[in-house]
Structure formats: C-alpha cells, structure tokens
Design a protein around this motif. Sequence first.
Motif, PDB file in Angstrom:
ATOM      1  N   VAL A 445       0.818  -1.218   0.000  1.00  0.00           N
ATOM      2  CA  VAL A 445       0.000   0.000   0.000  1.00  0.00           C
ATOM      3  C   VAL A 445       0.849   1.264   0.000  1.00  0.00           C
ATOM      4  N   GLY A 446       2.163   1.119  -0.156  1.00  0.00           N
ATOM      5  CA  GLY A 446       3.023   2.288  -0.291  1.00  0.00           C
ATOM      6  C   GLY A 446       3.589   2.837   0.999  1.00  0.00           C
ATOM      7  N   LEU A 447       3.647   2.033   2.043  1.00  0.00           N
ATOM      8  CA  LEU A 447       4.184   2.480   3.323  1.00  0.00           C
ATOM      9  C   LEU A 447       5.545   1.861   3.623  1.00  0.00           C
ATOM     10  N   GLY A 448       6.239   1.384   2.599  1.00  0.00           N
ATOM     11  CA  GLY A 448       7.538   0.757   2.811  1.00  0.00           C
ATOM     12  C   GLY A 448       8.572   1.721   3.374  1.00  0.00           C
ATOM     13  N   ASP A 449       8.663   2.918   2.794  1.00  0.00           N
ATOM     14  CA  ASP A 449       9.640   3.901   3.282  1.00  0.00           C
ATOM     15  C   ASP A 449       9.292   4.345   4.704  1.00  0.00           C
ATOM     16  N   TRP A 450       8.001   4.527   4.974  1.00  0.00           N
ATOM     17  CA  TRP A 450       7.580   4.914   6.329  1.00  0.00           C
ATOM     18  C   TRP A 450       7.935   3.826   7.328  1.00  0.00           C
ATOM     19  N   LEU A 451       7.726   2.568   6.943  1.00  0.00           N
ATOM     20  CA  LEU A 451       8.053   1.457   7.836  1.00  0.00           C
ATOM     21  C   LEU A 451       9.555   1.409   8.120  1.00  0.00           C
ATOM     22  N   ASP A 452      10.366   1.668   7.101  1.00  0.00           N
ATOM     23  CA  ASP A 452      11.827   1.670   7.298  1.00  0.00           C
ATOM     24  C   ASP A 452      12.269   2.799   8.222  1.00  0.00           C
ATOM     25  N   SER A 453      11.496   3.871   8.274  1.00  0.00           N
ATOM     26  CA  SER A 453      11.888   5.018   9.110  1.00  0.00           C
ATOM     27  C   SER A 453      11.498   4.852  10.576  1.00  0.00           C
ATOM     28  N   LEU A 454      10.679   3.847  10.883  1.00  0.00           N
ATOM     29  CA  LEU A 454      10.256   3.644  12.271  1.00  0.00           C
ATOM     30  C   LEU A 454      11.431   3.137  13.095  1.00  0.00           C
ATOM     31  N   GLY A 472      -2.843  10.700   5.296  1.00  0.00           N
ATOM     32  CA  GLY A 472      -2.578   9.741   4.238  1.00  0.00           C
ATOM     33  C   GLY A 472      -2.019   8.430   4.763  1.00  0.00           C
ATOM     34  N   GLN A 473      -1.110   8.508   5.742  1.00  0.00           N
ATOM     35  CA  GLN A 473      -0.557   7.285   6.333  1.00  0.00           C
ATOM     36  C   GLN A 473      -1.643   6.476   7.030  1.00  0.00           C
ATOM     37  N   ARG A 474      -2.568   7.182   7.643  1.00  0.00           N
ATOM     38  CA  ARG A 474      -3.668   6.477   8.312  1.00  0.00           C
ATOM     39  C   ARG A 474      -4.508   5.704   7.292  1.00  0.00           C
ATOM     40  N   ARG A 475      -4.833   6.343   6.167  1.00  0.00           N
ATOM     41  CA  ARG A 475      -5.621   5.651   5.138  1.00  0.00           C
ATOM     42  C   ARG A 475      -4.875   4.427   4.597  1.00  0.00           C
ATOM     43  N   HIS A 498      -7.188  11.863   1.361  1.00  0.00           N
ATOM     44  CA  HIS A 498      -6.029  12.484   2.019  1.00  0.00           C
ATOM     45  C   HIS A 498      -4.698  12.057   1.405  1.00  0.00           C
ATOM     46  N   LEU A 499      -4.721  11.334   0.299  1.00  0.00           N
ATOM     47  CA  LEU A 499      -3.490  11.011  -0.402  1.00  0.00           C
ATOM     48  C   LEU A 499      -3.251  12.040  -1.501  1.00  0.00           C
ATOM     49  N   GLU A 500      -2.001  12.180  -1.906  1.00  0.00           N
ATOM     50  CA  GLU A 500      -1.712  13.041  -3.037  1.00  0.00           C
ATOM     51  C   GLU A 500      -2.462  12.526  -4.256  1.00  0.00           C
ATOM     52  N   GLU A 502      -1.895  12.043  -7.448  1.00  0.00           N
ATOM     53  CA  GLU A 502      -1.311  11.009  -8.308  1.00  0.00           C
ATOM     54  C   GLU A 502      -1.161   9.687  -7.563  1.00  0.00           C
ATOM     55  N   ALA A 503      -0.695   9.757  -6.312  1.00  0.00           N
ATOM     56  CA  ALA A 503      -0.528   8.528  -5.537  1.00  0.00           C
ATOM     57  C   ALA A 503      -1.875   7.879  -5.264  1.00  0.00           C
ATOM     58  N   GLY A 504      -2.897   8.707  -4.961  1.00  0.00           N
ATOM     59  CA  GLY A 504      -4.230   8.165  -4.726  1.00  0.00           C
ATOM     60  C   GLY A 504      -4.814   7.515  -5.964  1.00  0.00           C
ATOM     61  N   ALA A 505      -4.596   8.132  -7.120  1.00  0.00           N
ATOM     62  CA  ALA A 505      -5.105   7.568  -8.370  1.00  0.00           C
ATOM     63  C   ALA A 505      -4.429   6.239  -8.687  1.00  0.00           C
ATOM     64  N   ASP A 506      -3.111   6.168  -8.466  1.00  0.00           N
ATOM     65  CA  ASP A 506      -2.399   4.907  -8.714  1.00  0.00           C
ATOM     66  C   ASP A 506      -2.920   3.794  -7.817  1.00  0.00           C
ATOM     67  N   LEU A 507      -3.125   4.097  -6.557  1.00  0.00           N
ATOM     68  CA  LEU A 507      -3.613   3.083  -5.620  1.00  0.00           C
ATOM     69  C   LEU A 507      -5.028   2.656  -5.973  1.00  0.00           C
ATOM     70  N   LEU A 508      -5.842   3.608  -6.420  1.00  0.00           N
ATOM     71  CA  LEU A 508      -7.217   3.288  -6.806  1.00  0.00           C
ATOM     72  C   LEU A 508      -7.234   2.423  -8.056  1.00  0.00           C
ATOM     73  N   ARG A 509      -6.336   2.677  -8.992  1.00  0.00           N
ATOM     74  CA  ARG A 509      -6.252   1.836 -10.185  1.00  0.00           C
ATOM     75  C   ARG A 509      -5.923   0.392  -9.801  1.00  0.00           C
ATOM     76  N   ASP A 510      -4.961   0.230  -8.880  1.00  0.00           N
ATOM     77  CA  ASP A 510      -4.587  -1.126  -8.459  1.00  0.00           C
ATOM     78  C   ASP A 510      -5.739  -1.837  -7.754  1.00  0.00           C
ATOM     79  N   LEU A 511      -6.497  -1.102  -6.949  1.00  0.00           N
ATOM     80  CA  LEU A 511      -7.629  -1.719  -6.253  1.00  0.00           C
ATOM     81  C   LEU A 511      -8.710  -2.165  -7.223  1.00  0.00           C
TER      82      LEU A 511
END
Length: 568
Positions: A445-454, A472-475, A498-500, A502-511
């Motif tokens: 879901v695109g939280l890989g970088d956020w997970l690495d920063s924890l 956006g992270q919450r969603r 609450h996503l940007e 372009e990022a929201g559109a990409d995620l919606l396309r995948d869903l």
Amino acid sequence: MWTLLALSPWRILVAVAWGVAALGSALALAALSAWLIARAWEMPPVLALSVAVVSVRALGISRGLARYLERLATHDVALRSMTIARTTVYRTVAGSDIWLRRTSARETSDPQQVPTADAPSDHESSNTRPVAGAHVPPRRGDLLVRIGSDIDDLGAVVVRVFVPVAVAAILSLAAVAMLATISVPAAAILAGALAITGILAPWLSARAARDAELAVRADRAEFTADAVTVLDHAAELRVAGRLGETFDAAQSAGKRAVAAENAAASRTAWAAAATPLSIGVSVLAALLIGITLYGPDGGAPGAMTPMALTILVLLPLSAFEAVGPLPAAAQALTTSRAALRRLTQLEGAARRPPRTDTSAPRDLDSLLLRFPDLPEARRVAVVGPSGAGKTTLLMYWAGLFDTPRPDATFFAEDAHLFGTSVLENLRVARGDVTAAEAEKALNEVGLGDWLDSLPDGIPTDLVGGAAAVSGGQRRRLLLARALLSPARILLLDEPTEHLEAEAGADLLRDLLDISSGLVEPDRTVVVVTHQPPPDHHADLVLHIDGSGEVTPEFRSSNNPLHAHPTFR
C-alpha cells in the motif's frame, strides 16, 4: 449490572469461598499465635506446643495459597464478565443505525458561531449544535470511553466490591462470635467498631466518590471544553468579542470543580481515619476489659487466663483486615454505577427509534429499494456526491443493518487506530497476522519507506493512535488492514482520501484492476470514491446522484454481465 456482566453465581461463590479461606486463615493465625505466645511464656513441655507450632505454619501457608487462588477466581470472573459486556455493547452498537441518524439529529446553526472543543466527529461541521429533543448519537470519543474504561470499571466490581463485601460480612461475624466466647462486652465493642469501619466509612467514601464524579462529569468537563476552546480558537473568539467571556466561564467551572473535589477529599479523609480509630478503640477496650477480668490466680473461676487475655487483645487487629477494603469498595461501586448509567444511555442511543417519515428521497429504505443487493462483479466503484448514500450502501451490503454477512467486511474511512504497535493495529483484521505478512501488506500500500523510518520497525508503538500518523498514512494503514482481512468481499469507504492526487489515483487503479496483484483475483473489491481515475479497470461503476438514484455502468466489454446485470 448483574445482567450486563452475565455473572455466574457459582464462580462468584467459589471466589468468595477462597477469600473466606484466606482471611479466615489470617484470623485463626492471629488467635492461635496469641495463644502460643502466652502459653510459651508459661514454659510448658515442648511437646505440648508442637501441635500449635505446626498449625501456625499450616495457617501461614494456607493464607498465602488461598489468597492466590482467590485472586485467580475473582479475576477469572471479572475478565469473563468484561468480555461478555464488551461483546454485548459491540453488538448493540453494530446492530443500530445511530450513524445514519447523525445528520437528522443535528442542525446547522449560525455560520458565525465559533467551533467548540467537543465537536461531534471529524465528519460533522464544527458549527453544529444538538437540536432540542433530538436523539443525538454518541461521539467516537464517548464510544471509546464507554467500551473501554467504563466496562473496566464494571469488571472491577467483582474484584473490589462483590467478593470483598461478602468476605468481610462472613469474617466479621466469625470474629465477633470468637471474641464473644471470651468476653461478651469486648465482642460488642468489636462489633460496633467493625460497623463503623464496614458501614460508616464506606458510606463516607461513597459520598466522596459521588461528589468527585459529579465534579468531573459536570464542572471539570465544562472547564476542559472551555479551556480547549480558548486554546484552539483564541483568534476567532477575540474577533467575535467572546474571548473574555469564554475564559471567565472556564475559570469559574475550574473553581467549582476544585471546590467540589476538596469537599469530596474531606469525606475521603474521614473515611480513611475511621479504620485506625476503630482499631484503636476496639483494642484499647479489649485491653481494659481483659485487665479488669484478669485475676491474680490466672485460671481461677471468674478470672481470665493469660492465653485468653492475649487472644482478647490481638484478635481485633486481625478482624479489621476483612473490613479494611470496604471504603475502597464503596468508591468502586459508585464509579461502576456511573459507568453503568453511561452504558445504559449508550444502549438507549443505539436502540433504533420508530421511523415516522419514510418519504424523504435520501431515506435508507428508499435507497435500498432502488438497489437492493451486491452486484455480481469482482471490482466495483461506487461514485456520487457527498450525502448521496454511498457509505450507507456499503454498510447495507456488509449486513450492518440486519444480519452481518460472514464473507464481507466494511472498512470505514474513519476506522480507529489504537495506541499500540503497528503490527497489533493490523491484527485487528486477523489475529494471526505475522510480522512478515504485515510488512508485505504495508509495502503493497506504499508504506515501505515509512516502515523503514520507524525506530523499531513493525513493533513500533503508535503513541496516540491516529495522532501518530498523517491522514494519508492512516488511510494506507487502514487499507493494509483490509488487505490482511480474511473476508472474501472488501467494502472500502474512501480508501485513498487524504493522499496526493497522483498517488491516490495509482492506488485506486490497483484496487480496481483485477490483474494488478494488490488484491487476490478471487476476492471482490467495492470502493467508494468521489472521482475514480479515467483509465481504471473496474468491472462496474455505480453512479448515485443526489436524489439516491443508482445508475450501473459496466465497463468491461467481455463481462458476461454487460448485457444482463444481476445482483446477489
């Protein structure tokens, strides 16, 4: 209270029995130890004391063992009852339509009105106020408090009230009866002292707890609301000329709360003093009576033996151990009764009132008559303006208004994030999620970088829950939770809000693309969105207009439902 907790009388009886055994051992230990001390002073043959010595050791061991078993029994009853109560509240709220009544229960007031600190929810306008006589649904914060701490307070009744009161009553009678065999006047004084500690002191504690509860519920709550309003909206209040008024209201409420809490504290102090005073009076009275009855001949008729005198003085000290927890029990009972009232109010709010107006075009029944069942399509987009009924439709498909569907799960856009680890937040959807599965879902879901920063990775605690992440992270976290769900049908409400763009559109396309690999092809995905991307691959798009009319649009040309749409 007994009904909500579904308490088992037999389990309560077992807990009381172990409590009586623990404190009964302490009472017998005090009496036997006193006898042994006085008897040893007479220096009899050692064999004459052997039985007493062994009994003292046995009572010392049994006291600790029985106390441990009593704790196990009481906490077993409490945890079982709390689980049942929490399940009952969950089912009551889940089976109600309180969320649909949120709009009708409130009306918009003066647009110049300053927002208040206790805004109903994230989705309600901050310049709304309750309509007089309206059936206002509870706020999310109220639900969390009632399902969490209020039910915990109810569960504490078993540990702190029911069992201690029953044990204290039994042991007090036993102590008075035991002392009466030596001196009736001393027993009468002990009974009076126990009554003061076990009745008067708890009454004072209950009064103090009630006053403190009222202070917190009324004045302290008003102070908090006004203070937060001043802190958050000082500029708006100053422009409106109400800053001083709101500040004075907060200060007055704070002074009233402090005065009420001080008055409650004085009663608590008297309740705390009642126990040592009662102990002192009973021991001193027993000593004076013993000295009066003790004769120079020791065991002569009409006199008192040294062993009896020692028991007469030391036994009251142990007798008060049973009634000592009763002031705290009274406070716990007062707190639990207040929690029960709040839970009863929640049940009343969740109970569906009779519908009086069914002609409104956006009424739930009207909407569902137009489109009653879930369509036979793997990827579905539900599109429409706010308030058209998109979320209501998903909730209906999940069975939240009637019988829940075991194969479908509704994922709300404002679902709760708990103040625990990232992994435990994802385990809300499925309890056996492994760390590897959780990391995979977060990366998808695109939280890989956020997970690495924890700092600690997946076990990192989200301090404050949703406050620890951005919107956006919450969603994305909620979407990862949905992907890990075992449900065959995923009903997603605004998953890319609450996503940007372009990022929201990409995620919606995948869903909405059955071949994207984000969601297994054999699972059904229904997504509510305001604007799907133009190049999406959804099988079906449902357009809901402002009047609640539903227009299906099948996008896949090779879909067998294109010519003959069916629903299930």
